[in-house]
Design a protein around this motif. Structure first.
Motif, PDB file in Angstrom:
ATOM      1  N   LYS A 142       0.830  -1.208   0.000  1.00 49.13           N
ATOM      2  CA  LYS A 142       0.000   0.000   0.000  1.00 49.13           C
ATOM      3  C   LYS A 142       0.864   1.258   0.000  1.00 49.13           C
ATOM      4  CE  LYS A 142      -3.763   2.276   2.489  1.00 49.13           C
ATOM      5  NZ  LYS A 142      -4.653   2.223   3.651  1.00 49.13           N
ATOM      6  N   ALA A 143       2.030   1.188   0.668  1.00 41.89           N
ATOM      7  CA  ALA A 143       2.949   2.328   0.743  1.00 41.89           C
ATOM      8  C   ALA A 143       3.840   2.441  -0.490  1.00 41.89           C
ATOM      9  CB  ALA A 143       3.802   2.223   1.999  1.00 41.89           C
ATOM     10  N   GLY A 144       3.659   1.543  -1.466  1.00 42.14           N
ATOM     11  CA  GLY A 144       4.408   1.646  -2.716  1.00 42.14           C
ATOM     12  C   GLY A 144       5.585   0.702  -2.845  1.00 42.14           C
ATOM     13  N   PHE A 145       5.872  -0.076  -1.790  1.00 47.09           N
ATOM     14  CA  PHE A 145       6.969  -1.037  -1.875  1.00 47.09           C
ATOM     15  C   PHE A 145       6.590  -2.153  -2.846  1.00 47.09           C
ATOM     16  CE2 PHE A 145       8.081   1.122   1.948  1.00 47.09           C
ATOM     17  CZ  PHE A 145       9.431   0.900   2.180  1.00 47.09           C
ATOM     18  N   ARG A 146       7.588  -2.651  -3.561  1.00 47.70           N
ATOM     19  CA  ARG A 146       7.378  -3.743  -4.516  1.00 47.70           C
ATOM     20  C   ARG A 146       8.045  -5.012  -4.001  1.00 47.70           C
ATOM     21  NH1 ARG A 146       8.841  -1.004 -10.333  1.00 47.70           N
ATOM     22  NH2 ARG A 146       7.376   0.730 -10.186  1.00 47.70           N
ATOM     23  N   LEU A 147       7.359  -6.132  -4.191  1.00 49.42           N
ATOM     24  CA  LEU A 147       7.955  -7.425  -3.873  1.00 49.42           C
ATOM     25  C   LEU A 147       9.062  -7.675  -4.886  1.00 49.42           C
ATOM     26  CD1 LEU A 147       7.914 -10.032  -2.167  1.00 49.42           C
ATOM     27  CD2 LEU A 147       6.301 -10.959  -3.842  1.00 49.42           C
ATOM     28  N   GLU A 148      10.283  -7.853  -4.403  1.00 55.17           N
ATOM     29  CA  GLU A 148      11.431  -8.038  -5.296  1.00 55.17           C
ATOM     30  C   GLU A 148      11.902  -9.486  -5.336  1.00 55.17           C
ATOM     31  OE1 GLU A 148      14.321  -5.162  -3.967  1.00 55.17           O
ATOM     32  OE2 GLU A 148      13.325  -3.562  -5.091  1.00 55.17           O
ATOM     33  N   GLY A 149      11.450 -10.296  -4.398  1.00 56.72           N
ATOM     34  CA  GLY A 149      11.868 -11.687  -4.407  1.00 56.72           C
ATOM     35  C   GLY A 149      11.527 -12.383  -3.112  1.00 56.72           C
ATOM     36  N   GLU A 150      11.873 -13.656  -3.091  1.00 50.94           N
ATOM     37  CA  GLU A 150      11.637 -14.479  -1.906  1.00 50.94           C
ATOM     38  C   GLU A 150      12.876 -15.316  -1.663  1.00 50.94           C
ATOM     39  OE1 GLU A 150       8.480 -17.841  -0.280  1.00 50.94           O
ATOM     40  OE2 GLU A 150       7.836 -16.394  -1.776  1.00 50.94           O
ATOM     41  N   LEU A 151      13.389 -15.230  -0.449  1.00 48.07           N
ATOM     42  CA  LEU A 151      14.526 -16.049  -0.047  1.00 48.07           C
ATOM     43  C   LEU A 151      13.983 -17.301   0.623  1.00 48.07           C
ATOM     44  CD1 LEU A 151      16.889 -13.340   1.477  1.00 48.07           C
ATOM     45  CD2 LEU A 151      16.999 -14.367  -0.795  1.00 48.07           C
ATOM     46  N   ARG A 152      14.289 -18.440   0.055  1.00 48.03           N
ATOM     47  CA  ARG A 152      13.782 -19.696   0.588  1.00 48.03           C
ATOM     48  C   ARG A 152      14.584 -20.126   1.805  1.00 48.03           C
ATOM     49  NH1 ARG A 152      14.128 -23.813  -3.694  1.00 48.03           N
ATOM     50  NH2 ARG A 152      16.095 -22.794  -4.110  1.00 48.03           N
ATOM     51  N   GLU A 153      13.870 -20.616   2.813  1.00 47.28           N
ATOM     52  CA  GLU A 153      14.472 -21.101   4.056  1.00 47.28           C
ATOM     53  C   GLU A 153      15.564 -20.152   4.549  1.00 47.28           C
ATOM     54  OE1 GLU A 153      15.566 -25.227   3.962  1.00 47.28           O
ATOM     55  OE2 GLU A 153      13.552 -25.851   3.395  1.00 47.28           O
ATOM     56  N   SER A 154      15.189 -18.910   4.702  1.00 49.39           N
ATOM     57  CA  SER A 154      16.135 -17.858   5.050  1.00 49.39           C
ATOM     58  C   SER A 154      16.222 -17.575   6.542  1.00 49.39           C
ATOM     59  CB  SER A 154      15.729 -16.577   4.314  1.00 49.39           C
ATOM     60  OG  SER A 154      16.520 -15.504   4.681  1.00 49.39           O
ATOM     61  N   TYR A 155      15.184 -17.929   7.299  1.00 54.19           N
ATOM     62  CA  TYR A 155      15.094 -17.484   8.680  1.00 54.19           C
ATOM     63  C   TYR A 155      14.481 -18.599   9.523  1.00 54.19           C
ATOM     64  CZ  TYR A 155      14.001 -14.188  12.491  1.00 54.19           C
ATOM     65  OH  TYR A 155      13.929 -13.529  13.689  1.00 54.19           O
ATOM     66  N   TYR A 156      15.151 -18.959  10.599  1.00 55.71           N
ATOM     67  CA  TYR A 156      14.645 -20.017  11.470  1.00 55.71           C
ATOM     68  C   TYR A 156      13.759 -19.405  12.542  1.00 55.71           C
ATOM     69  CZ  TYR A 156      14.489 -24.522  13.758  1.00 55.71           C
ATOM     70  OH  TYR A 156      14.056 -25.724  14.279  1.00 55.71           O
ATOM     71  N   LEU A 157      12.502 -19.807  12.558  1.00 54.36           N
ATOM     72  CA  LEU A 157      11.520 -19.234  13.475  1.00 54.36           C
ATOM     73  C   LEU A 157      10.423 -20.262  13.717  1.00 54.36           C
ATOM     74  CD1 LEU A 157      10.488 -16.599  14.933  1.00 54.36           C
ATOM     75  CD2 LEU A 157       9.263 -16.097  12.823  1.00 54.36           C
ATOM     76  N   ALA A 158       9.958 -20.339  14.932  1.00 54.12           N
ATOM     77  CA  ALA A 158       8.852 -21.226  15.304  1.00 54.12           C
ATOM     78  C   ALA A 158       9.160 -22.689  14.971  1.00 54.12           C
ATOM     79  CB  ALA A 158       7.559 -20.779  14.635  1.00 54.12           C
ATOM     80  N   GLY A 159      10.425 -23.081  15.175  1.00 54.47           N
ATOM     81  CA  GLY A 159      10.805 -24.473  15.015  1.00 54.47           C
ATOM     82  C   GLY A 159      11.018 -24.956  13.600  1.00 54.47           C
ATOM     83  N   ARG A 160      11.047 -24.024  12.638  1.00 55.52           N
ATOM     84  CA  ARG A 160      11.301 -24.452  11.258  1.00 55.52           C
ATOM     85  C   ARG A 160      11.866 -23.293  10.444  1.00 55.52           C
ATOM     86  NH1 ARG A 160       7.486 -23.442   7.265  1.00 55.52           N
ATOM     87  NH2 ARG A 160       5.690 -22.253   7.922  1.00 55.52           N
ATOM     88  N   TRP A 161      12.424 -23.642   9.289  1.00 57.78           N
ATOM     89  CA  TRP A 161      12.953 -22.627   8.378  1.00 57.78           C
ATOM     90  C   TRP A 161      11.811 -21.923   7.669  1.00 57.78           C
ATOM     91  CZ3 TRP A 161      17.549 -20.673   8.623  1.00 57.78           C
ATOM     92  CH2 TRP A 161      18.563 -21.415   9.237  1.00 57.78           C
ATOM     93  N   GLN A 162      11.887 -20.604   7.637  1.00 62.97           N
ATOM     94  CA  GLN A 162      10.858 -19.761   7.016  1.00 62.97           C
ATOM     95  C   GLN A 162      11.446 -19.069   5.782  1.00 62.97           C
ATOM     96  OE1 GLN A 162       7.767 -19.458   8.539  1.00 62.97           O
ATOM     97  NE2 GLN A 162       8.388 -20.676  10.297  1.00 62.97           N
ATOM     98  N   ASN A 163      10.592 -18.785   4.835  1.00 64.38           N
ATOM     99  CA  ASN A 163      10.991 -17.971   3.689  1.00 64.38           C
ATOM    100  C   ASN A 163      10.823 -16.502   4.053  1.00 64.38           C
ATOM    101  OD1 ASN A 163      11.201 -20.435   2.419  1.00 64.38           O
ATOM    102  ND2 ASN A 163       9.665 -20.021   0.858  1.00 64.38           N
TER     103      ASN A 163
END
Length: 180
Positions: A142-163
């Protein structure tokens, strides 16, 4: 240190008196669901203290602003950015559950973006959002930011790897959106 104002909000630099609010945000499971695991109070205090340092454009630590209702001065959340390069910064925000879904995030982010591009010497803003955090994604878009990509399994949170979703906004894009 900047003070940002909007129609409903005043965003002021974090102060020692904001510790109880900052701690409550950092310990609330709904607020932190996509951000971080439970941390000891000492680690939260260390993060808080690092944000108390005097800040000016180009500082290596977070600009952390407390977003308050202008009339009541009730704290609603925090917003800010950190330089990743001299003219590039990453934005971040957290809002209390009672303040979510009321447009405060968008209103404060719009003011922050304006400040960064007009006074902060910023050419590019970025944001990293844990995949699945639809509210933050919607706010950024809404503020004008654009989705530029997705890093797969980039961050470990809640017991599993998150994108992670990566967003970006360029200074000339916001000028185009506003018709400048």
């Amino acid at each position: 240190m900047p003070v940002l104002t909007t129609a409903r909000l005043t965003c002021t630099p974090l102060g020692e008196e904001d510790w109880p609010f900052f701690l409550a945000l950092q310990q609330h499971p709904d607020v932190m669901r996509y951000v971080a695991e439970d941390r000891p109070v000492s680690a939260i205090r260390e993060a808080f203290d690092s944000r108390l340092l005097p800040w000016m454009p180009g500082s290596a630590h977070w600009l952390c602003l407390v977003v308050r209702d202008t009339v009541s001065q009730t704290p609603l959340g925090v917003t800010g950015y950190i330089h990743r390069e001299s003219d590039c910064a990453e934005v971040g925000f957290l809002f209390a559950p009672s303040a979510q879904g009321k447009g405060y995030g968008y209103e404060s982010l719009e003011a922050l973006v304006d400040y960064a591009f007009t006074h902060g010497g910023i050419r590019r803003l970025t944001a990293t959002v844990t995949a699945g955090n639809a509210a933050s994604r919607g706010l950024l878009e809404k503020a004008g930011f654009r989705l530029e990509g997705e890093l797969r399994e980039s961050y470990y949170l809640a017991g599993r790897w998150q994108n992670d979703w990566l967003f970006g906004l360029l200074k000339h894009e916001i000028q185009t959106l506003k018709g400048n």
